[in-house]
Design a protein around this motif. Structure first.
Motif, PDB file in Angstrom:
ATOM      1  N   VAL A  26       6.912  12.932   4.273  1.00 35.12           N
ATOM      2  CA  VAL A  26       7.003  11.503   4.581  1.00 35.12           C
ATOM      3  C   VAL A  26       7.720  11.346   5.913  1.00 35.12           C
ATOM      4  O   VAL A  26       8.820  11.863   6.112  1.00 35.12           O
ATOM      5  N   THR A  27       7.073  10.634   6.831  1.00 34.39           N
ATOM      6  CA  THR A  27       7.657  10.352   8.134  1.00 34.39           C
ATOM      7  C   THR A  27       7.799   8.846   8.283  1.00 34.39           C
ATOM      8  O   THR A  27       6.807   8.116   8.201  1.00 34.39           O
ATOM      9  N   ALA A  28       9.024   8.374   8.465  1.00 33.21           N
ATOM     10  CA  ALA A  28       9.273   6.935   8.557  1.00 33.21           C
ATOM     11  C   ALA A  28       9.988   6.591   9.849  1.00 33.21           C
ATOM     12  O   ALA A  28      10.854   7.331  10.311  1.00 33.21           O
ATOM     13  N   ALA A  29       9.613   5.457  10.444  1.00 30.17           N
ATOM     14  CA  ALA A  29      10.257   4.912  11.647  1.00 30.17           C
ATOM     15  C   ALA A  29      10.174   5.842  12.847  1.00 30.17           C
ATOM     16  O   ALA A  29      11.024   5.794  13.722  1.00 30.17           O
ATOM     17  N   GLU A  30       9.117   6.639  12.913  1.00 28.25           N
ATOM     18  CA  GLU A  30       8.951   7.518  14.076  1.00 28.25           C
ATOM     19  C   GLU A  30       8.613   6.707  15.326  1.00 28.25           C
ATOM     20  O   GLU A  30       9.016   7.052  16.435  1.00 28.25           O
ATOM     21  N   SER A  31       7.851   5.624  15.134  1.00 28.90           N
ATOM     22  CA  SER A  31       7.532   4.714  16.235  1.00 28.90           C
ATOM     23  C   SER A  31       8.334   3.435  16.017  1.00 28.90           C
ATOM     24  O   SER A  31       7.990   2.625  15.147  1.00 28.90           O
ATOM     25  N   PRO A  32       9.409   3.231  16.776  1.00 29.74           N
ATOM     26  CA  PRO A  32      10.280   2.064  16.549  1.00 29.74           C
ATOM     27  C   PRO A  32       9.525   0.742  16.675  1.00 29.74           C
ATOM     28  O   PRO A  32       8.662   0.587  17.539  1.00 29.74           O
ATOM     29  N   HIS A  33       9.841  -0.193  15.796  1.00 26.64           N
ATOM     30  CA  HIS A  33       9.261  -1.531  15.828  1.00 26.64           C
ATOM     31  C   HIS A  33      10.359  -2.501  15.407  1.00 26.64           C
ATOM     32  O   HIS A  33      10.937  -2.360  14.329  1.00 26.64           O
ATOM     33  N   GLY A  40      17.194   0.533   3.096  1.00 24.53           N
ATOM     34  CA  GLY A  40      18.133   1.611   3.369  1.00 24.53           C
ATOM     35  C   GLY A  40      17.724   2.376   4.618  1.00 24.53           C
ATOM     36  O   GLY A  40      17.039   1.845   5.498  1.00 24.53           O
ATOM     37  N   ALA A  41      18.108   3.634   4.693  1.00 27.99           N
ATOM     38  CA  ALA A  41      17.797   4.466   5.857  1.00 27.99           C
ATOM     39  C   ALA A  41      16.404   5.066   5.700  1.00 27.99           C
ATOM     40  O   ALA A  41      16.152   5.813   4.745  1.00 27.99           O
ATOM     41  N   PRO A  42      15.481   4.779   6.618  1.00 30.99           N
ATOM     42  CA  PRO A  42      14.125   5.343   6.496  1.00 30.99           C
ATOM     43  C   PRO A  42      14.113   6.872   6.527  1.00 30.99           C
ATOM     44  O   PRO A  42      13.190   7.491   5.996  1.00 30.99           O
ATOM     45  N   ALA A  43      15.148   7.478   7.107  1.00 31.33           N
ATOM     46  CA  ALA A  43      15.225   8.941   7.138  1.00 31.33           C
ATOM     47  C   ALA A  43      15.321   9.522   5.727  1.00 31.33           C
ATOM     48  O   ALA A  43      15.003  10.695   5.509  1.00 31.33           O
ATOM     49  N   GLY A  44      15.727   8.697   4.770  1.00 33.10           N
ATOM     50  CA  GLY A  44      15.849   9.159   3.387  1.00 33.10           C
ATOM     51  C   GLY A  44      14.571   9.051   2.575  1.00 33.10           C
ATOM     52  O   GLY A  44      14.526   9.502   1.417  1.00 33.10           O
ATOM     53  N   TYR A  45      13.515   8.492   3.163  1.00 32.07           N
ATOM     54  CA  TYR A  45      12.263   8.321   2.433  1.00 32.07           C
ATOM     55  C   TYR A  45      11.645   9.661   2.009  1.00 32.07           C
ATOM     56  O   TYR A  45      11.064   9.778   0.929  1.00 32.07           O
ATOM     57  N   HIS A  46      11.761  10.669   2.874  1.00 34.83           N
ATOM     58  CA  HIS A  46      11.159  11.972   2.545  1.00 34.83           C
ATOM     59  C   HIS A  46      11.790  12.568   1.291  1.00 34.83           C
ATOM     60  O   HIS A  46      11.082  12.996   0.364  1.00 34.83           O
ATOM     61  N   ASP A  47      13.103  12.583   1.240  1.00 37.13           N
ATOM     62  CA  ASP A  47      13.786  13.153   0.080  1.00 37.13           C
ATOM     63  C   ASP A  47      13.493  12.351  -1.191  1.00 37.13           C
ATOM     64  O   ASP A  47      13.410  12.919  -2.288  1.00 37.13           O
ATOM     65  N   HIS A  94       2.837   4.865  14.305  1.00 40.17           N
ATOM     66  CA  HIS A  94       2.834   4.293  12.961  1.00 40.17           C
ATOM     67  C   HIS A  94       4.284   4.095  12.537  1.00 40.17           C
ATOM     68  O   HIS A  94       5.212   4.658  13.125  1.00 40.17           O
ATOM     69  N   GLN A  95       4.482   3.302  11.505  1.00 39.55           N
ATOM     70  CA  GLN A  95       5.835   3.071  10.993  1.00 39.55           C
ATOM     71  C   GLN A  95       6.115   3.865   9.714  1.00 39.55           C
ATOM     72  O   GLN A  95       7.257   4.016   9.308  1.00 39.55           O
ATOM     73  N   LEU A  96       5.043   4.392   9.092  1.00 40.75           N
ATOM     74  CA  LEU A  96       5.217   5.248   7.921  1.00 40.75           C
ATOM     75  C   LEU A  96       3.960   6.101   7.750  1.00 40.75           C
ATOM     76  O   LEU A  96       2.840   5.599   7.851  1.00 40.75           O
ATOM     77  N   ALA A 105      -3.845  11.765   3.993  1.00 44.80           N
ATOM     78  CA  ALA A 105      -2.617  11.014   4.284  1.00 44.80           C
ATOM     79  C   ALA A 105      -2.857   9.510   4.185  1.00 44.80           C
ATOM     80  O   ALA A 105      -3.998   9.025   4.256  1.00 44.80           O
ATOM     81  N   LEU A 106      -1.758   8.784   4.017  1.00 43.34           N
ATOM     82  CA  LEU A 106      -1.753   7.320   4.056  1.00 43.34           C
ATOM     83  C   LEU A 106      -0.818   6.894   5.168  1.00 43.34           C
ATOM     84  O   LEU A 106       0.347   7.284   5.192  1.00 43.34           O
ATOM     85  N   SER A 107      -1.351   6.115   6.124  1.00 40.62           N
ATOM     86  CA  SER A 107      -0.505   5.618   7.208  1.00 40.62           C
ATOM     87  C   SER A 107      -0.310   4.125   7.065  1.00 40.62           C
ATOM     88  O   SER A 107      -1.160   3.410   6.513  1.00 40.62           O
ATOM     89  N   ALA A 108       0.839   3.661   7.554  1.00 45.09           N
ATOM     90  CA  ALA A 108       1.168   2.234   7.512  1.00 45.09           C
ATOM     91  C   ALA A 108       1.689   1.819   8.873  1.00 45.09           C
ATOM     92  O   ALA A 108       2.636   2.421   9.393  1.00 45.09           O
TER      93      ALA A 108
END
Length: 275
Positions: A26-33, A40-47, A94-96, A105-108
């Motif tokens: 899971v990759t979150a907030a890689e492209s800032p918007h 919470g912290a998007p960095a925690g989405y993967h875990d 993408h944002q997620l 994959a699913l992108s958002a």
């Protein structure tokens, strides 16, 4: 924007194509918007999500809710969702991005604004989500004439316009400014017309239009102004939208008009919808 018909169609497609897949990355907030919102912290989405199986999805108002073990993935109205098969090109921004064990994959991606929330079930205290879960969908049997009369006859709503009544303050979650246009057209009610001016026959027409128009939009896979999980436009041909502005009304032939109103746009036929 995702509204009731699109939330249901996207959820159906997710169930048919993604449910049961194991999440591996899971990759979150890689492209800032600036207007992409996370829980919470998007960095925690993967875990939180890695190793879990994608469960079922459902439309909750204008949101798409997906279960994943003891977690929930929730997308709000301003998010564009796409499914990518193995080897298919994925968006550079993408944002997620949720990747699965079979290399699909699913992108958002957020358009103007949107929420991409991942959380443990029960840990998300959001009033819009809560209201959307609690109130009946206009497509349900619980949303009957008596329920609708409770909305339209409330004394505090008498001075509102038809648009404000239906598409503001979460009175009907998932009914936004998009689906609103054809709901009002099919009931011959102008978006600016005051609720207190609506007689019994007007109210009956509005109720029936609300139920029937939304059912038709949903049955046809969403509106032709919005894209589904595979980037295809919905099968419902909008009568009043950006696609039909300046074109003849299919009923009377007058040209469809667009005006700015309540921080957005309204579309109407000056011949069929008198104010």
């Amino acid at each position: 924007m995702i509204e009731i018909p699109e939330a249901i169609e996207l959820s159906k497609q997710i169930c048919e194509n993604i449910t049961g897949k194991e999440i591996i990355n899971v990759t979150a907030a890689e492209s800032p918007h600036k207007f992409a919102w996370y829980h919470g912290a998007p960095a925690g989405y993967h875990d939180l999500l890695s190793g879990k199986l994608m469960g079922t999805a459902r439309g909750v108002g204008s949101m798409v809710e997906i279960t994943a073990g003891d977690a929930v993935i929730l997308f709000s109205e301003g998010v564009s969702l796409r499914f990518h098969g193995e080897g298919e090109k994925r968006p550079a921004k993408h944002q997620l991005m949720i990747e699965f064990e079979d290399f699909s994959a699913l992108s958002a991606s957020v358009q103007m604004y949107g929420g991409l929330f991942c959380f443990k079930a029960g840990d998300f205290d959001n009033k819009y989500y809560k209201i959307a879960r609690e109130k009946p969908s206009p497509l349900s049997e619980q949303f009957n004439e008596e329920y609708f009369d409770g909305i339209i006859s409330a004394p505090e709503n008498a001075g509102l316009s038809a648009k404000a009544l239906l598409a503001a303050e979460q009175r009907i979650p998932g009914l936004g400014n998009g689906v609103l246009q054809d709901v009002l057209f099919n009931s011959t009610i102008h978006p600016k017309r005051k609720v207190k001016s609506l007689g019994d026959s007007d109210r009956e027409k509005l109720y029936k239009s609300l139920k029937n128009t939304l059912a038709d939009m949903t049955f046809k896979g969403g509106r032709d102004t919005e894209k589904d999980l595979f980037g295809c436009y919905g099968g419902y041909k909008t009568i009043l939208s950006k696609n039909t502005t300046g074109k003849p009304c299919p009923v009377c032939g007058e040209l469809v008009k667009k005006e700015a109103y309540m921080g957005g746009s309204i579309y109407f036929c000056p011949g069929c919808q008198k104010n």
